[in-house]
Design an enzyme around this catalytic site. Structure first.
Site, PDB file in Angstrom:
ATOM      1  CG  ASP A  17      -2.140   0.943   1.034  1.00 42.55           C
ATOM      2  OD1 ASP A  17      -2.427   1.342  -0.121  1.00 42.55           O
ATOM      3  OD2 ASP A  17      -2.768   1.285   2.049  1.00 42.55           O
ATOM      4  CG  ASN A  77       0.105   4.452   3.775  1.00 45.06           C
ATOM      5  OD1 ASN A  77      -0.578   4.993   4.638  1.00 45.06           O
ATOM      6  ND2 ASN A  77      -0.299   3.387   3.114  1.00 45.06           N
ATOM      7  CG  ASP A 125      -1.466   1.946   6.931  1.00 45.01           C
ATOM      8  OD1 ASP A 125      -1.618   0.853   7.524  1.00 45.01           O
ATOM      9  OD2 ASP A 125      -2.386   2.505   6.324  1.00 45.01           O
TER      10      ASP A 125
END
Length: 185
Positions: free
Chosen positions: A39, A44, A56
């Site tokens: 991700d 992030n 994260d």
């Protein structure tokens, strides 16, 4: 976060590439330890004058320790989770989120830099009904021409990270970081 910073406009190509090198080096360490983030996106990334950090790891996969013969990854996420944020998602991750490797993070970092250098997220020009086709069949398109003052060599080097075909991307984060670091010299 980098997402908040980008609300003010794009980074210069040197700032963006330096940030990319730091993130690629951090992701290389994670990959060497068997961790795939899955991700990578501006929200992030925490960027400061002291450096950059990727946060994260909720969707991360980890390769089981001591299992060199097993090619499958162990999920850290709950069943059914693991897609990530669609605009930054590698096409192969959409097809099977639990079997991706480091190439998915190379792609995520590439499109994160596309956003950081151009000021627009990937696929911003694509209509919602055409998004999945664009993600799976065309990719986010060239960076060249989207960012003022961006040298063509830098655009091509970033574009390689988010190539639609994983085999056309950098073989790993070490190669990605080394290529981008050389362009800053």
């Amino acid at each position: 976060s980098l997402a908040e910073r980008l609300e003010q406009g794009p980074l210069t190509w040197r700032e963006g590439l330096a940030l990319g090198v730091r993130l690629a080096e951090g992701l290389a360490q994670a990959h060497d330890a068997g961790v795939i983030h899955r991700d990578v996106k501006p929200a992030n990334v925490i960027a400061s004058p002291a450096g950059a950090k990727l946060i994260d790891f909720d969707l991360a996969l980890i390769r089981p320790l001591g299992t060199t013969l097993r090619a499958t990854l162990t999920r850290l996420t709950q069943s059914g989770q693991g897609l990530g944020t669609l605009a930054y998602l590698a096409p192969e991750q959409l097809r099977d989120a639990h079997r991706v490797g480091p190439a998915a993070d190379v792609y995520g970092l590439g499109v994160t830099l596309l956003h950081a250098l151009s000021g627009a997220p990937p696929f911003a020009e694509v209509a919602p009904e055409a998004f999945l086709e664009a993600l799976l069949e065309r990719g986010p398109g060239p960076l060249a021409g989207r960012a003022a003052g961006l040298p063509l060599t830098v655009a091509v080097a970033v574009e390689r990270a988010y190539a639609l075909d994983p085999a056309q991307r950098y073989p790993d984060m070490h190669a990605c970081a080394a290529t981008w670091r050389a362009l800053l010299s």
